[in-house]
Design a protein around this motif. Structure first.
Motif, PDB file in Angstrom:
ATOM      1  N   GLU A  51      -1.367  10.749   1.105  1.00 51.85           N
ATOM      2  CA  GLU A  51      -2.330  10.578   2.190  1.00 51.85           C
ATOM      3  C   GLU A  51      -2.148   9.195   2.835  1.00 51.85           C
ATOM      4  OE1 GLU A  51      -4.329  12.543   3.630  1.00 51.85           O
ATOM      5  OE2 GLU A  51      -5.673  11.180   4.679  1.00 51.85           O
ATOM      6  N   LEU A  52      -1.942   8.187   2.008  1.00 55.80           N
ATOM      7  CA  LEU A  52      -1.708   6.843   2.534  1.00 55.80           C
ATOM      8  C   LEU A  52      -0.485   6.837   3.442  1.00 55.80           C
ATOM      9  CD1 LEU A  52      -2.307   3.676   2.337  1.00 55.80           C
ATOM     10  CD2 LEU A  52      -0.554   3.672   0.579  1.00 55.80           C
ATOM     11  N   GLU A  53       0.596   7.500   2.993  1.00 49.49           N
ATOM     12  CA  GLU A  53       1.818   7.552   3.783  1.00 49.49           C
ATOM     13  C   GLU A  53       1.545   8.230   5.130  1.00 49.49           C
ATOM     14  OE1 GLU A  53       6.435   7.914   2.819  1.00 49.49           O
ATOM     15  OE2 GLU A  53       5.285   9.637   2.116  1.00 49.49           O
ATOM     16  N   ASN A  54       0.856   9.360   5.098  1.00 53.46           N
ATOM     17  CA  ASN A  54       0.503  10.057   6.340  1.00 53.46           C
ATOM     18  C   ASN A  54      -0.199   9.126   7.309  1.00 53.46           C
ATOM     19  OD1 ASN A  54       1.521  12.469   5.457  1.00 53.46           O
ATOM     20  ND2 ASN A  54      -0.453  13.231   4.699  1.00 53.46           N
ATOM     21  N   ARG A  55      -1.139   8.360   6.810  1.00 57.39           N
ATOM     22  CA  ARG A  55      -1.927   7.495   7.690  1.00 57.39           C
ATOM     23  C   ARG A  55      -1.060   6.442   8.341  1.00 57.39           C
ATOM     24  NH1 ARG A  55      -7.834   6.554   4.941  1.00 57.39           N
ATOM     25  NH2 ARG A  55      -8.001   8.662   4.157  1.00 57.39           N
ATOM     26  N   GLU A  93       5.337   1.947  13.606  1.00 58.45           N
ATOM     27  CA  GLU A  93       6.109   1.206  12.606  1.00 58.45           C
ATOM     28  C   GLU A  93       7.454   1.891  12.342  1.00 58.45           C
ATOM     29  OE1 GLU A  93       4.241  -1.241  12.108  1.00 58.45           O
ATOM     30  OE2 GLU A  93       2.168  -0.571  12.061  1.00 58.45           O
ATOM     31  N   THR A  94       8.445   1.116  11.934  1.00 57.27           N
ATOM     32  CA  THR A  94       9.740   1.684  11.550  1.00 57.27           C
ATOM     33  C   THR A  94       9.664   2.196  10.115  1.00 57.27           C
ATOM     34  OG1 THR A  94      10.673  -0.284  10.546  1.00 57.27           O
ATOM     35  CG2 THR A  94      10.826  -0.117  12.945  1.00 57.27           C
ATOM     36  N   GLU A  95      10.701   2.991   9.732  1.00 57.84           N
ATOM     37  CA  GLU A  95      10.714   3.581   8.390  1.00 57.84           C
ATOM     38  C   GLU A  95      10.782   2.524   7.290  1.00 57.84           C
ATOM     39  OE1 GLU A  95      13.418   6.855   6.237  1.00 57.84           O
ATOM     40  OE2 GLU A  95      12.943   7.337   8.320  1.00 57.84           O
ATOM     41  N   ASP A  96      11.524   1.448   7.550  1.00 54.33           N
ATOM     42  CA  ASP A  96      11.639   0.367   6.565  1.00 54.33           C
ATOM     43  C   ASP A  96      10.286  -0.279   6.296  1.00 54.33           C
ATOM     44  OD1 ASP A  96      14.223   0.617   5.905  1.00 54.33           O
ATOM     45  OD2 ASP A  96      14.952  -1.150   7.000  1.00 54.33           O
ATOM     46  N   ILE A  97       9.541  -0.502   7.372  1.00 57.28           N
ATOM     47  CA  ILE A  97       8.206  -1.082   7.211  1.00 57.28           C
ATOM     48  C   ILE A  97       7.327  -0.135   6.395  1.00 57.28           C
ATOM     49  CG2 ILE A  97       6.079  -1.712   8.447  1.00 57.28           C
ATOM     50  CD1 ILE A  97       7.793  -2.953  10.619  1.00 57.28           C
ATOM     51  N   ALA A 132       4.263  -1.826  -1.614  1.00 62.85           N
ATOM     52  CA  ALA A 132       3.133  -2.756  -1.688  1.00 62.85           C
ATOM     53  C   ALA A 132       1.869  -2.027  -2.152  1.00 62.85           C
ATOM     54  CB  ALA A 132       2.906  -3.408  -0.324  1.00 62.85           C
ATOM     55  N   ALA A 133       1.682  -0.810  -1.639  1.00 59.49           N
ATOM     56  CA  ALA A 133       0.475  -0.051  -1.996  1.00 59.49           C
ATOM     57  C   ALA A 133       0.430   0.234  -3.493  1.00 59.49           C
ATOM     58  CB  ALA A 133       0.419   1.257  -1.202  1.00 59.49           C
ATOM     59  N   ARG A 134       1.606   0.601  -4.054  1.00 56.70           N
ATOM     60  CA  ARG A 134       1.629   0.865  -5.502  1.00 56.70           C
ATOM     61  C   ARG A 134       1.266  -0.390  -6.287  1.00 56.70           C
ATOM     62  NH1 ARG A 134       5.565   5.067  -4.600  1.00 56.70           N
ATOM     63  NH2 ARG A 134       7.188   3.514  -4.259  1.00 56.70           N
ATOM     64  N   GLU A 135       1.800  -1.518  -5.850  1.00 58.60           N
ATOM     65  CA  GLU A 135       1.463  -2.786  -6.512  1.00 58.60           C
ATOM     66  C   GLU A 135      -0.026  -3.107  -6.360  1.00 58.60           C
ATOM     67  OE1 GLU A 135       5.889  -4.601  -5.544  1.00 58.60           O
ATOM     68  OE2 GLU A 135       4.132  -5.486  -4.569  1.00 58.60           O
ATOM     69  N   GLU A 136      -0.537  -2.821  -5.160  1.00 57.02           N
ATOM     70  CA  GLU A 136      -1.935  -3.146  -4.889  1.00 57.02           C
ATOM     71  C   GLU A 136      -2.887  -2.248  -5.684  1.00 57.02           C
ATOM     72  OE1 GLU A 136      -1.449  -2.794  -0.734  1.00 57.02           O
ATOM     73  OE2 GLU A 136      -1.076  -4.935  -0.430  1.00 57.02           O
ATOM     74  N   LEU A 137      -2.484  -0.978  -5.872  1.00 53.46           N
ATOM     75  CA  LEU A 137      -3.318  -0.088  -6.690  1.00 53.46           C
ATOM     76  C   LEU A 137      -3.438  -0.643  -8.111  1.00 53.46           C
ATOM     77  CD1 LEU A 137      -2.371   3.552  -5.627  1.00 53.46           C
ATOM     78  CD2 LEU A 137      -4.632   2.519  -5.557  1.00 53.46           C
ATOM     79  N   GLU A 138      -2.366  -1.281  -8.578  1.00 54.60           N
ATOM     80  CA  GLU A 138      -2.419  -1.901  -9.906  1.00 54.60           C
ATOM     81  C   GLU A 138      -3.407  -3.077  -9.932  1.00 54.60           C
ATOM     82  OE1 GLU A 138       1.673  -2.680 -10.844  1.00 54.60           O
ATOM     83  OE2 GLU A 138       2.092  -0.535 -10.996  1.00 54.60           O
ATOM     84  N   MET A 139      -3.662  -3.626  -8.758  1.00 56.63           N
ATOM     85  CA  MET A 139      -4.593  -4.744  -8.666  1.00 56.63           C
ATOM     86  C   MET A 139      -6.061  -4.317  -8.729  1.00 56.63           C
ATOM     87  SD  MET A 139      -2.892  -7.307  -5.926  1.00 56.63           S
ATOM     88  CE  MET A 139      -4.117  -8.564  -6.306  1.00 56.63           C
ATOM     89  N   MET A 140      -6.287  -3.019  -8.719  1.00 59.00           N
ATOM     90  CA  MET A 140      -7.636  -2.468  -8.828  1.00 59.00           C
ATOM     91  C   MET A 140      -8.416  -3.091  -9.986  1.00 59.00           C
ATOM     92  SD  MET A 140      -8.432   1.596  -9.130  1.00 59.00           S
ATOM     93  CE  MET A 140      -7.591   2.185  -7.676  1.00 59.00           C
TER      94      MET A 140
END
Lengths: 204, 204
Positions: B130-134, B141-145, B152-160
């Motif tokens: 869902e995050l990717e879809n958004r 944005e480009t695909e690399d971004i 980054a999102a996976r790392e940030e989820l770990e920051m929960m």
């Protein structure tokens, strides 16, 4: 594995309006928790129904429930027993539903020992004077009973220490709204939801 | 003595919709907290206004604020600085009002160290897909971004781990409603209100 429901315990001084707030909560269609009906030996007040407001029991019946360990908590208050039948509470929590108890403060501290992870909400009067007004205007009690209740209320306010939240009963709809907010917030607590998100990270 | 306001920190992965949820919150007339506008060096998106959505700064201006210790937190994210001017936050809390920050996760952990008593809310996507879809449907944005943001999102989820609450952004009004419930609940926490009731007991 099914996630367990929350045990929500509403308590507070006698006369503060626990029953009124509970009725307001359960009159709202979006209230998503189950009410656990208490057992009591006191006589029904006008309009109260057996199995809805309380399970009305004789003293003998109630003491048999105590002996058979069928009560999550019980208390004697102004000469009457009040208690919570345990079976319904456990089954509902195990099914993943939140259970709501409205009980006296003596009982709440028993539940705290058995369910330390429960959500304990203290319903507080805006002031002791306001509390006195409420008891007087109920109009069915003698002055001695009122004085006794005031003393009890002061002791019970000291028991606030055992609770997670304090909700002021300044206005019944507002108090009910705060309780609903507390339950919503508790379902968002990080410890409770973290494991769901950890699963997302494992699956790429 | 004036009771201090609550510092409410909303954070979460890039693209999860923090800004949308914040706008929904502040469009509601009963939202009773003050929004702290961040400073940033990124360029305004369409419709964003200086002093309302962000204080838009040059890199030189921003680095001067860092040197002068005028920022409660700051972070560099996808090549741009984001930060929170500290003065407004302290003055508003001291006046007894709640302050709301919407910031990146790097910044949130800096605020946690300076205000451990703050209320930290993590806005989480219903799923990484869902995050990717958004992010994709934002379409700028480009695909690399996008790939970089997913990592980054996976790392940030770990920051929960650092947060008090997790709010799922399944639907913007529901997410905003949960945040309001969390703030109401926090104001009812026993530690916070107990001293008011202790006063009542001292006065007979």
């Amino acid at each position: 594995m099914q996630e367990k429901g929350l045990l929500i315990v509403l308590s507070g001084p006698s006369g503060v309006g626990k029953g009124t707030v509970r009725k307001e909560l359960f009159s709202q269609p979006d209230t998503a928790f189950e009410y656990s009906v208490s057992a009591t030996t006191r006589l029904p007040r006008e309009g109260e129904r057996n199995g809805v407001d309380y399970f009305f029991k004789t003293r003998e019946e109630f003491e048999e429930m105590i002996r058979d360990d069928q009560l999550l908590e019980y208390a004697e208050f102004v000469g009457n027993y009040y208690g919570t039948p345990v079976e319904y509470v456990r089954a509902t929590l195990d099914a993943g539903k939140d259970v709501f108890l409205e009980i006296e403060v003596q009982g709440a501290s028993q539940v705290r020992r058995k369910f330390p992870e429960g959500l304990f909400i203290f319903l507080a009067p805006p002031s002791l004077l306001e509390l006195e007004n409420r008891i007087v205007t109920r109009g069915t009690e003698t002055e001695d009973i009122i004085k006794g209740r005031m003393k009890a209320a002061r002791e019970e306010l000291e028991m606030m220490e055992l609770y997670d939240y304090v909700v002021e009963n300044d206005q019944v709809e507002r108090a009910a709204g705060r309780i609903k907010s507390i339950v919503i917030a508790e379902h968002c607590r990080r410890e409770r939801v973290q494991h769901r998100y950890k699963k997302m990270l494992e699956v790429d």
